[in-house]
Write a protein that holds these residues in place. Structure first.
Motif, mmCIF file in Angstrom:
data_model
loop_
_atom_site.group_PDB
_atom_site.id
_atom_site.type_symbol
_atom_site.label_atom_id
_atom_site.label_comp_id
_atom_site.label_asym_id
_atom_site.label_seq_id
_atom_site.Cartn_x
_atom_site.Cartn_y
_atom_site.Cartn_z
ATOM 1 N N TYR A 1 32.341 6.979 53.976
ATOM 2 C CA TYR A 1 30.916 7.277 54.096
ATOM 3 C C TYR A 1 30.194 6.067 54.664
ATOM 4 O O TYR A 1 30.365 4.949 54.188
ATOM 5 C CB TYR A 1 30.367 7.656 52.721
ATOM 6 N N GLU B 1 25.041 11.032 47.797
ATOM 7 C CA GLU B 1 26.229 11.480 47.072
ATOM 8 C C GLU B 1 26.724 12.825 47.617
ATOM 9 O O GLU B 1 27.919 13.099 47.619
ATOM 10 C CB GLU B 1 25.942 11.586 45.578
ATOM 11 N N SER C 1 28.492 12.068 50.995
ATOM 12 C CA SER C 1 29.753 11.328 50.908
ATOM 13 C C SER C 1 30.926 12.214 50.510
ATOM 14 O O SER C 1 32.085 11.773 50.571
ATOM 15 C CB SER C 1 29.626 10.122 49.984
ATOM 16 N N VAL C 2 30.645 13.451 50.132
ATOM 17 C CA VAL C 2 31.751 14.385 49.874
ATOM 18 C C VAL C 2 32.440 14.785 51.190
ATOM 19 O O VAL C 2 33.615 15.160 51.191
ATOM 20 C CB VAL C 2 31.234 15.628 49.115
#
Lengths: 222, 222
Positions: free
Chosen positions: B115, B196, B199-200
């Motif tokens: 990421y 968040e 970033s998956v």
């Protein structure tokens, strides 16, 4: 094998201890800074297992002795104790040990939890920096809700991601993690990939916060 | 409603266009910097839909005109074009528009993808910074594999997470995303929680890389 849960008296340590004890034939050691606290936790866990017709004997020690006796040492301590705990048990580890870290750095604000990694890039890589060079470090069990694990009535259907630079250690952790009923352990590559794995933890907590009907959120990769 | 897919001639734009056209009654507009390319894509998508007994009429425009005509404008362009595209269509947006961003900043090395957010914290927040103040911005469709979407034979069973500061815009995007068969849209809070979520995306790509039997990996939150 012998699996030690350092800081195994609370949070994710309890759930992993109960699940490993119930679902696998490995010997489970509970570590705590205070060995008396470890033995109290062992008594509680054995009672909980007996109540569910899943007799198992666990053992309680201080963290150093638990680490010394174990093949796999799981650092189930809060992230701010991870560095200290690694240093405390460093002399009890060697190249035959596997050090496993599930901890994640997070910060909260009114919006929710946010990923807050240390300078090392991730808590997993911080553990690798602090551990003796010859000790393989594996990141695993990061995104599991403690309550979902520790309630044995709850049938799991969850994934956990495993990162490591040492292929043998990674394979061993994948194997034992997959022995927990309803838990599927998947590869996510080397330690350098740990940050993306860790950052799923604040995300599952945020999803639980913002979706009323979701609690103890976990993840399946499909 | 009218849903425009800017950069809708490739990658995730194609899959979202086909799925929205097949599964919902919304009018689907394809945008491209080159309107001729948009019209070619429309012809391809209509042929693909007809081949699957899912007739639908789409329309192709340049990005500005597509944005001007749409209620929901989805920025399905690569992350390095996101800022430019927002600026290009800014005059075509107003407080009744909803600007949706699925883009993610990533960098690759030998270990996998990582990421790599912009200074704004996330691409989603970058879009919010660049968009006119009165235009609500929603982050959605971040973690969907383009190939999994664009192959209509593939029955989806996937989640997507939705972040926004504007509750009405968020509710609208949740509703239309849930209209795609097999896609479940969940709340993940305000724009501040976008990092968040984004970033998956490198994580699902890493999971596909390191697990031989997994391709076009998606996620279910359970």
């Amino acid at each position: 094998m012998r699996i030690a849960l350092l800081g195994g008296t609370g949070d994710i340590g309890e759930g992993l201890a109960l699940r490993f004890a119930r679902d696998t034939s490995h010997e489970i050691l509970i570590g705590s800074r205070d060995p008396e606290k470890a033995r109290d936790a062992v008594a509680d866990y054995e009672a909980e297992l007996e109540a569910r017709d899943a007799d198992a004997e666990l053992k309680g020690f201080d963290n150093e002795m638990a680490a010394d006796r174990a093949d796999i040492v799981i650092l189930s301590v809060p992230p701010y104790y991870v560095g200290d705990t690694v240093e405390a048990v460093a002399d009890s580890l060697d190249s035959d040990s596997i050090l496993v870290t599930p901890a994640v750095g997070m910060q909260g604000d009114e919006d929710g939890l946010h990923y807050h990694p240390p300078d090392a890039g991730s808590v997993t890589e911080l553990v690798a920096q602090r551990a003796p060079d010859e000790v393989p470090v594996v990141g695993a069990f990061h995104n599991l809700a403690a309550d979902a694990l520790s309630n044995l009535e709850n049938e799991l259907d969850l994934d956990t991601l495993v990162v490591a630079d040492d292929d043998d250690a990674k394979a061993t952790v994948l194997t034992v993690a997959n022995e927990i009923d309803g838990l599927r352990a998947l590869e996510a590559g080397p330690l350098a990939n740990a940050a993306e794995v860790e950052s799923v933890t604040p995300l599952v907590i945020n999803i639980a916060k913002y979706n009323e009907d979701m609690h103890d959120v976990g993840v399946k990769w499909i």
